[in-house]
Design a protein around this motif. Structure first.
Motif, short mmCIF file in Angstrom:
data_model
loop_
_atom_site.label_atom_id
_atom_site.label_comp_id
_atom_site.label_asym_id
_atom_site.label_seq_id
_atom_site.Cartn_x
_atom_site.Cartn_y
_atom_site.Cartn_z
N THR A 1 -20.27 -23.35 -15.71
CA THR A 1 -21.15 -22.63 -16.64
C THR A 1 -21.07 -23.26 -18.02
OG1 THR A 1 -19.40 -21.10 -17.29
CG2 THR A 1 -20.76 -20.46 -15.41
N ARG A 2 -21.94 -22.82 -18.85
CA ARG A 2 -21.92 -23.33 -20.22
C ARG A 2 -20.75 -22.69 -20.98
NH1 ARG A 2 -26.42 -19.71 -20.04
NH2 ARG A 2 -26.07 -18.05 -21.53
N ALA B 1 -18.59 -15.63 -20.41
CA ALA B 1 -17.42 -14.93 -19.87
C ALA B 1 -17.54 -14.76 -18.36
CB ALA B 1 -17.29 -13.57 -20.54
N ALA B 2 -16.41 -14.87 -17.70
CA ALA B 2 -16.35 -14.63 -16.26
C ALA B 2 -16.20 -13.13 -16.02
CB ALA B 2 -15.16 -15.37 -15.66
N VAL B 3 -16.60 -12.69 -14.85
CA VAL B 3 -16.41 -11.28 -14.50
C VAL B 3 -14.94 -11.02 -14.25
CG1 VAL B 3 -18.71 -11.03 -13.49
CG2 VAL B 3 -16.78 -11.65 -12.02
N THR B 4 -14.54 -9.79 -14.38
CA THR B 4 -13.17 -9.41 -14.04
C THR B 4 -13.20 -8.63 -12.74
OG1 THR B 4 -13.36 -7.42 -15.38
CG2 THR B 4 -12.35 -9.33 -16.42
N CYS B 5 -12.18 -8.81 -11.95
CA CYS B 5 -12.10 -8.10 -10.68
C CYS B 5 -11.30 -6.82 -10.85
CB CYS B 5 -11.45 -8.98 -9.62
SG CYS B 5 -12.54 -10.30 -9.08
N ALA C 1 -19.77 -3.08 -8.63
CA ALA C 1 -18.89 -2.91 -9.78
C ALA C 1 -18.61 -1.44 -10.06
CB ALA C 1 -19.53 -3.55 -11.02
N ASP C 2 -17.47 -1.19 -10.69
CA ASP C 2 -17.14 0.17 -11.13
C ASP C 2 -17.80 0.43 -12.49
OD1 ASP C 2 -15.53 -1.08 -13.06
OD2 ASP C 2 -13.66 -0.64 -12.01
N VAL C 3 -17.61 1.60 -13.05
CA VAL C 3 -18.28 1.95 -14.30
C VAL C 3 -17.80 1.14 -15.49
CG1 VAL C 3 -18.91 4.29 -13.63
CG2 VAL C 3 -16.71 3.89 -14.72
N GLU C 4 -16.66 0.49 -15.38
CA GLU C 4 -16.15 -0.37 -16.45
C GLU C 4 -16.64 -1.81 -16.32
OE1 GLU C 4 -11.95 0.21 -16.35
OE2 GLU C 4 -12.11 2.27 -17.04
N GLY C 5 -17.43 -2.08 -15.28
CA GLY C 5 -17.98 -3.42 -15.09
C GLY C 5 -17.08 -4.35 -14.31
#
Length: 128
Positions: free
Chosen positions: A11-12, A16-20, A94-98
């Protein structure tokens, strides 16, 4: 047989990457979101309810009918009541926190099933 594709993407800078998240820590009834391109509709979001991470027997609409000798006859899945359609497969749940708790895989008997994110993390850490 269950298949999971692994790919590396670049990516550029600054993206930011997603969090698990840990789907095993979620409580039944928690709100979740499915993101994808169902039926060609780009960036659609569906809201649903998390039910459980549950072991579904092999052959229950998926995988081989009888497991090979020495293989666990059950596969853990994130089970949710969320609207999925063709085009959601491979997208995040995803959960409500993303935090991504799973990757959408299929619908069986009206329930959405996703591969748990923690299981995918373990698979990815072993593949490097």
């Amino acid at each position: 047989m269950t298949w999971t594709a692994i790919s590396r993407c670049y990516t550029r800078p600054g993206l930011a990457a997603v969090t698990c998240g840990d789907p095993y820590a979620l409580r039944p009834g928690a709100l979740i979101f499915a993101v994808g391109h169902p039926l060609g509709v780009k960036d659609a979001v569906s809201v649903g309810v998390f039910q459980a991470v549950r072991a579904v027997p092999r052959g229950y609409g998926m995988a081989e009918q009888r497991p090979r000798r020495g293989r666990n006859p059950f596969i853990p899945w994130v089970q949710a009541d969320v609207r999925l359609a063709p085009g959601n497969s491979g997208g995040p749940i995803a959960d409500v926190e993303g935090n991504v708790i799973g990757v959408a895989a299929m619908i069986v008997s009206g329930l959405a099933l996703a591969v748990p994110a923690t299981d995918l993390e373990r698979l990815l850490s072993n593949s490097q």
